[in-house]
Scaffold this active site. Structure first.
Site, PDB file in Angstrom:
ATOM      1  N   ASP A 138      50.130  17.149 -15.123  1.00 37.34           N
ATOM      2  CA  ASP A 138      50.360  16.287 -13.967  1.00 37.34           C
ATOM      3  C   ASP A 138      49.145  15.393 -13.719  1.00 37.34           C
ATOM      4  O   ASP A 138      49.233  14.436 -12.961  1.00 37.34           O
ATOM      5  CB  ASP A 138      50.633  17.141 -12.722  1.00 37.34           C
ATOM      6  CG  ASP A 138      50.993  16.297 -11.507  1.00 37.34           C
ATOM      7  OD1 ASP A 138      51.870  15.424 -11.628  1.00 37.34           O
ATOM      8  OD2 ASP A 138      50.389  16.515 -10.425  1.00 37.34           O
ATOM      9  N   ILE A 145      46.284  27.099  -3.924  1.00 39.73           N
ATOM     10  CA  ILE A 145      47.358  26.747  -4.855  1.00 39.73           C
ATOM     11  C   ILE A 145      47.556  27.858  -5.874  1.00 39.73           C
ATOM     12  O   ILE A 145      48.690  28.244  -6.182  1.00 39.73           O
ATOM     13  CB  ILE A 145      47.059  25.404  -5.544  1.00 39.73           C
ATOM     14  CG1 ILE A 145      47.009  24.279  -4.507  1.00 39.73           C
ATOM     15  CG2 ILE A 145      48.129  25.099  -6.597  1.00 39.73           C
ATOM     16  CD1 ILE A 145      46.549  22.951  -5.061  1.00 39.73           C
ATOM     17  N   ASP A 191      38.481  33.496 -10.723  1.00 37.24           N
ATOM     18  CA  ASP A 191      37.864  32.457  -9.909  1.00 37.24           C
ATOM     19  C   ASP A 191      36.351  32.606 -10.009  1.00 37.24           C
ATOM     20  O   ASP A 191      35.838  33.699 -10.276  1.00 37.24           O
ATOM     21  CB  ASP A 191      38.309  32.564  -8.447  1.00 37.24           C
ATOM     22  CG  ASP A 191      38.083  31.266  -7.687  1.00 37.24           C
ATOM     23  OD1 ASP A 191      39.049  30.517  -7.504  1.00 37.24           O
ATOM     24  OD2 ASP A 191      36.935  30.998  -7.287  1.00 37.24           O
ATOM     25  N   HIS A 220      50.848  12.659 -11.678  1.00 38.33           N
ATOM     26  CA  HIS A 220      50.024  13.125 -10.563  1.00 38.33           C
ATOM     27  C   HIS A 220      50.829  13.178  -9.264  1.00 38.33           C
ATOM     28  O   HIS A 220      50.475  12.557  -8.253  1.00 38.33           O
ATOM     29  CB  HIS A 220      48.798  12.227 -10.388  1.00 38.33           C
ATOM     30  CG  HIS A 220      47.649  12.933  -9.715  1.00 38.33           C
ATOM     31  ND1 HIS A 220      46.334  12.601  -9.934  1.00 38.33           N
ATOM     32  CD2 HIS A 220      47.622  13.953  -8.824  1.00 38.33           C
ATOM     33  CE1 HIS A 220      45.541  13.376  -9.211  1.00 38.33           C
ATOM     34  NE2 HIS A 220      46.312  14.201  -8.511  1.00 38.33           N
ATOM     35  N   ILE A 221      51.900  13.961  -9.293  1.00 39.45           N
ATOM     36  CA  ILE A 221      52.802  14.042  -8.138  1.00 39.45           C
ATOM     37  C   ILE A 221      52.860  15.451  -7.553  1.00 39.45           C
ATOM     38  O   ILE A 221      53.801  15.785  -6.838  1.00 39.45           O
ATOM     39  CB  ILE A 221      54.228  13.593  -8.520  1.00 39.45           C
ATOM     40  CG1 ILE A 221      54.780  14.455  -9.674  1.00 39.45           C
ATOM     41  CG2 ILE A 221      54.251  12.112  -8.878  1.00 39.45           C
ATOM     42  CD1 ILE A 221      56.272  14.293  -9.911  1.00 39.45           C
ATOM     43  N   GLY A 222      51.839  16.270  -7.838  1.00 40.38           N
ATOM     44  CA  GLY A 222      51.879  17.650  -7.379  1.00 40.38           C
ATOM     45  C   GLY A 222      52.172  17.803  -5.902  1.00 40.38           C
ATOM     46  O   GLY A 222      52.953  18.660  -5.492  1.00 40.38           O
ATOM     47  N   GLU A 235      43.169   8.471 -15.628  1.00 44.99           N
ATOM     48  CA  GLU A 235      44.127   7.882 -14.688  1.00 44.99           C
ATOM     49  C   GLU A 235      43.555   6.586 -14.112  1.00 44.99           C
ATOM     50  O   GLU A 235      42.350   6.493 -13.872  1.00 44.99           O
ATOM     51  CB  GLU A 235      44.407   8.861 -13.547  1.00 44.99           C
ATOM     52  CG  GLU A 235      45.125  10.130 -13.993  1.00 44.99           C
ATOM     53  CD  GLU A 235      45.442  11.072 -12.837  1.00 44.99           C
ATOM     54  OE1 GLU A 235      45.590  10.565 -11.690  1.00 44.99           O
ATOM     55  OE2 GLU A 235      45.527  12.281 -13.055  1.00 44.99           O
TER      56      GLU A 235
END
Length: 317
Positions: free
Chosen positions: A267, A156, A175, A290-292, A272
């Site tokens: 997001d 991503i 990273d 949370h709709i990625g 949650e």
């Protein structure tokens, strides 16, 4: 016949692929408290983020041979325990990358042009305070030429970098593990252009970025908290489309309220599916539930990839 419970649904393309080789696929959702009983009738279960497959459920279902996650993170599955018990665990890390990356930029464009606040106020005040609102939202900025720091340079993060470069942004990447900093960007006419991004330490990235996008796995401790916000540029912004808990939300609110941060895009949330109200109502936070990965294209890719992995597993059994 292999029986699969797609408890959080599966795209019709994936369902059709499984059925074409003789598998039975049930898509009617079974409530969490009934899963231990109902799973006795299935060989495999697929989930997204809603259904949890924990140790107790795995122990209660010795017939279970495979757990599939339609998506990237597997925080809702006791992965290592399942594998110790001989249950295969699979996921689809590649299929949703582009959709998540595009959502990151939806949040960025929203923040730099004040859309999160404008969309709240225009319906209420647009016909009485139009000129005042026009003045209030007149100091937007452009993304071109700005620096985006990408914390987590996996699939991503790499897609985020590609979009950023296409917009003329500078990219810093960090990273925990070594990574290839070269990217192949596909242009509209099918041409591939190879570019490289600049690697940075976490500290360098936080200090130098105008915008920071998180793409990290679940962490028991926040990746961004009060110390990290204090080290950022004044007027910087953050977007989190990775995992709830990776940002200290109390520290985020303090940074927004003090003016240290210009805005945030979220997001994912720490609690949650019941995020804290002061996060949901804050005028400087762009919000999505949370709709990625929730695009038609991504869901079809996820369904097909998941079905393919399931068929490969059972063909070896």
């Amino acid at each position: 016949m292999i029986r699969i419970l797609a408890n959080d649904g599966i795209d019709p393309a994936g369902k059709a692929l499984l059925e074409s080789v003789g598998f039975y696929v049930e898509t009617e959702h079974v409530p969490q408290e009934q899963l231990a009983e109902q799973l006795q009738n299935f060989d495999a279960i697929t989930v997204r983020s809603a259904t949890k497959v924990r140790q107790a459920l795995i122990d209660a279902c010795p017939n279970l041979k495979l757990i599939g996650r339609g998506g990237v993170g597997m925080d809702n599955i006791d992965v290592e325990y399942a594998r110790e018990k001989g249950v295969a665990v699979i996921n689809t890390p590649a299929s949703s990358s582009l959709s998540v990356a595009e959502l990151v930029f939806a949040h960025l464009f929203t923040g730099i042009r004040f859309l999160e606040d404008s969309n709240r106020k225009m319906p209420l005040e647009g016909n009485t305070k139009f000129n005042e609102l026009k003045k209030a939202y007149a100091k937007g900025i452009e993304l071109r030429g700005k620096t985006i720091g990408i914390l987590g340079f996996g699939r991503i993060g790499r897609e985020v970098a590609k979009i950023a470069i296409g917009l003329g942004m500078k990219v810093l990447a960090y990273d925990l593990y070594p990574f290839n900093n070269e990217l192949a960007i596909e242009l509209g006419d099918g041409q591939l252009v190879k570019v490289s991004v600049k690697e940075a330490s976490k500290e360098e990235l936080i200090a130098q970025s105008d915008f920071i996008s998180l793409h990290v796995p679940f962490s028991p401790e926040p990746v961004l908290g009060a110390a990290e916000f204090a080290a950022m540029k004044k007027g910087a912004a953050v977007v989190n489309a990775s995992r709830g808990g990776t940002i200290d939300e109390a520290a985020l609110l303090e940074a927004l309220n003090s003016g240290k941060l210009a805005f945030a895009g979220l997001d994912v949330f720490n609690n949650e599916p019941t995020p804290r109200v002061d996060i949901l109502t804050h005028p400087k936070i762009s919000l999505t539930p949370h709709i990625g990965a929730s695009t038609n294209e991504a869901q079809e890719r996820i369904g097909v990839e998941l079905a393919t992995l399931i068929m490969q597993h059972f063909s070896k059994s």
